[in-house]
Design an enzyme around this catalytic site. Sequence first.
Site, mmCIF file in Angstrom:
data_model
loop_
_atom_site.group_PDB
_atom_site.id
_atom_site.type_symbol
_atom_site.label_atom_id
_atom_site.label_comp_id
_atom_site.label_asym_id
_atom_site.label_seq_id
_atom_site.Cartn_x
_atom_site.Cartn_y
_atom_site.Cartn_z
ATOM 1 N N GLY A 70 -56.561 -75.596 -16.848
ATOM 2 C CA GLY A 70 -57.713 -76.484 -16.995
ATOM 3 C C GLY A 70 -58.981 -75.968 -16.340
ATOM 4 O O GLY A 70 -60.056 -76.520 -16.557
ATOM 5 N N CYS B 272 -50.655 -90.860 -46.195
ATOM 6 C CA CYS B 272 -51.285 -89.807 -46.990
ATOM 7 C C CYS B 272 -50.955 -90.047 -48.455
ATOM 8 O O CYS B 272 -49.786 -90.222 -48.815
ATOM 9 C CB CYS B 272 -50.785 -88.436 -46.536
ATOM 10 N N CYS C 248 -48.593 -86.811 -49.647
ATOM 11 C CA CYS C 248 -47.214 -86.603 -49.203
ATOM 12 C C CYS C 248 -46.577 -87.850 -48.608
ATOM 13 O O CYS C 248 -45.405 -87.853 -48.262
ATOM 14 C CB CYS C 248 -47.130 -85.447 -48.212
ATOM 15 N N CYS D 108 -53.728 -86.149 -45.752
ATOM 16 C CA CYS D 108 -53.526 -85.407 -44.499
ATOM 17 C C CYS D 108 -54.708 -84.480 -44.255
ATOM 18 O O CYS D 108 -55.148 -83.769 -45.158
ATOM 19 C CB CYS D 108 -52.282 -84.529 -44.574
ATOM 20 N N CYS E 22 -49.247 -80.707 -45.005
ATOM 21 C CA CYS E 22 -49.072 -81.655 -46.103
ATOM 22 C C CYS E 22 -48.295 -80.984 -47.242
ATOM 23 O O CYS E 22 -47.342 -81.533 -47.788
ATOM 24 C CB CYS E 22 -50.444 -82.128 -46.581
#
Lengths: 279, 283, 369
Positions: free
Chosen positions: A28, A238, A241, A262, A268
């Site tokens: 970080g 979606c 899919c 998606c 997808c």
Amino acid sequence: MKHPFAFLDEGSKREIRRAAFKAVCIPGYQVPFASREMPIARGWGTGGLQLTLALIGPQDTLKVIDQGTDESVNAVNIRRLVHATTGVQTTHHTADATLIQSRHRVPDRPLSAKQILVLQVPIPEPLRRVEPREHVTRKRHAEADYTAAYLALFERVLKYGSASAGADHPVMVAGRHVMAPSPIPRLDNEKLHRAEHLTLLGAGREKKIYAVPPHTEVHSLAFDDVPFEVESFGDQACSTCGTTGVFLDEFDDGDGGTLYRCNDTSECLARLNAQGAPL
Amino acid sequence: MNVAPDMPPRLEAHGIHVRHGPGCDRCLTGAGPEQGNRCAACGTVHAVRQVDVQAFDGEVLGIVGESGSGKSSLLRTLALEQAPSAGMYLIREDGPDDHQNRFDASDQAIRRLRNETIGLVRQHAHETLRMRLSATGNIAETMLAAGHRHVGRMRERAAGLLDDVSIARDRHLDAPATFSGGMQQRVQIARAIANNPPVLLLDEVTTGLDLSVQARVLDLIQRIQRERQMTVILVSHDLAVVRMLADRTLVMRHGQVIEHGLTDRILEDPHMPYTQELVQSLL
Amino acid sequence: MGYVAVKGGSDAIAASLAAVERKRLERGLTLDLARIQAGLRPLLDQVMSEASLVDEQAAALAVKQAQGSPEEAVFFLRAHRSTLPRLHTTATLDTASMLLERRISATFKDVPGGQILGASVDYLHRLLRFELMNETDADAAHAAASILPTEAAPSPADLTAPRVSDVLRREGLLPDVPPDPTEPADVTTMSLSIPAPRSARLQVLTRGQTGTVTSLGYASLRGYGPMLHPTVGELRVGWLPVEVADPMADSDDEDERYHVGHVQATEVETFVPVHETSADGQDRLRFDIGYGFCFGQNETKAIAMSLLDRTLETPGAAAVHDEEFVLLHVDSVESSGFISHLKLPHYVTFQSELQAVRDTQREREGDAS
């Protein structure tokens, strides 16, 4: 004259790898490095590109995504450049890639310990919105003084009743450094938490490299009584899919309604193919 | 004032010296120039010269002097905003045996002290407040810095404090930039006491306000000080302000304390000619 | 075989790049590098200075590929620079040994070493010369023959002169500054940290975008700065010998160095009056020096740089005194890159913001009902 393998000279690559090592050692923490000028413009992924070029070897398989898709023009452009200067294999399949450079998304499919995710970062400093001066924000990080980050969230709660502020929601990494996860949707923040894979983040213009090593604690900033919330698409699935619980793009269905698909297009496709392809 | 006789002072500073410039043999060995506060030989300014300050729990100490007397420099060192050239500073947080010299504290420790132990209210509110955030956010900031992470409780406490300083409820979410000078000072006071600091430092807090507004702010300070039994150090060029609030008073000139004692005594029987002038001008 | 990905992006990019190439070539003419090098000298100088790479041929190629856009040409040349290994560091250049083409001082008429006006557009009437519209190579050759110097050109040894600041130092009018042996910063190999050493500041400024450096220098003169009128103590343009220490030798003996060539450069020292309170409390006026240097002949930029060097050395409220403000915003590649990235798709971030906006609206409606 011919360009070197992976464009950069070897001295530059070593320096970038050293910065990446340091970043892994201090999760970080933004490690400054002497960002090189690249053949693509600053702000278009030069930080991610420098990491990719410094890490890549002839055996690697590269995937590049921009805003969730391999065929976004900028993804195509970066993939073309890396391929042209290295000749490495490229892929759209998340599972096949060893190195994934991405702008603004973490792929839907969980990554493995053998994969490295490189995220492009426009503004690496999570405190920049409340403090413009770099020498001040560096001191804040050194002293772990993150009042300013929480104050911005607090004001947001007062005004809008929610601490969730769009993409690039700041996270606390390994309990020490507050980090900008790059403008990934909030849904993707959770994919960095205790992940199997290494995430490296590169900011070319701002000249910083930082990292989330595997199995690191990553918590989105929130309050005890106002929890962090990810984007919700309700029960929308979606339309291609049928998946729910992933980041969706909105489309106009041409009939005055809204259609969802998606955002991670290659995943997808993979899901569709797993359902049984028609061809 | 209500002081336990055997308690050591809450706050104690010794030999505070604030110097701007390198100093020379002449002014350094004599701990300052002979006349004024600027060394005639090397040009160094000795803003504060070998000043001692003590203040007990529940006591209000006034520091009075003209501009350039060093009183604000002194307060800045006591607020740990500015490191002195020399001196030692005790704030007894952990009982009578707390002998840490706070001038030696790390930046991080100083930040904590300034946030939780020493409340500071300045003449100009914009130096303290974030003028574009809400009043509530301004108060929450000090609580956030002290580690609070519960929005509901912070809002509740901020509302209580703002009520206490008479900011109307419907203005709590407004930005101090939209407030009058008196209101801004009251928000500053609420912010300064948000973490219940035992010490409150006030630097010319009523200077520049209308007389009626001044009176309200001073009343507020007096009430808060009594309710919370805080140690207050109050700097002002205005003896009237000091007279109203301070139990004891230091008179400063050219960086030195030239007279100190109970405020009543100083007003009724000033010893030094300069103090006599100040008291005269008050009448 | 199942569903396959759409290849829209690849095709679109290929078509777009083909369109750029078509525009470059559609008139059936191409730019010859030799012509660029012969006729676009100030542009090459600017590009090499901002790219901080002296390579005239590469710069000409960059200008050709950039179709004349300085911003794009600098971009090409900087990227090229990233591929080059750093093999050697030159010995410190001593600008007193500059072979002068031009050297002027605005402070002293009779400056030791003399004023050399050289090639300057300072006194050029900016009138369009319509007769040049149809100038041919033959015309150019003919004209050139008639304006070539008739006298023998002076030898390079005659064309050096002491720096004006050194002359003033010898007379005690400027404080002596001992040479600083500290290794200078290099912001291209180590990231710039704030506060920055002066060497890093000078490097960022000399690489800065010409227009930006000029504008900021101008602002400092107009009152968004110290408001003191500086004087150009000396401006010199000429060629500096570049030497590299023998990598096999143990010590950096001047006799053991290899001469690797000359680079053209502009150097400026401006004298800025400063008020100063001395130790005895007396107010005095003295001169500080602002330093400007850039590759090629690039006079406005070098002067503006010397002004900014001075403002960055002194505290003040105006933006030109703020190191972060100046140093982080003068670079052409960085500023143009980040501005142009706004054209990139931001679908995901925008969608996420959209979600947040809708959520808060829903929340507000919930509160109301």
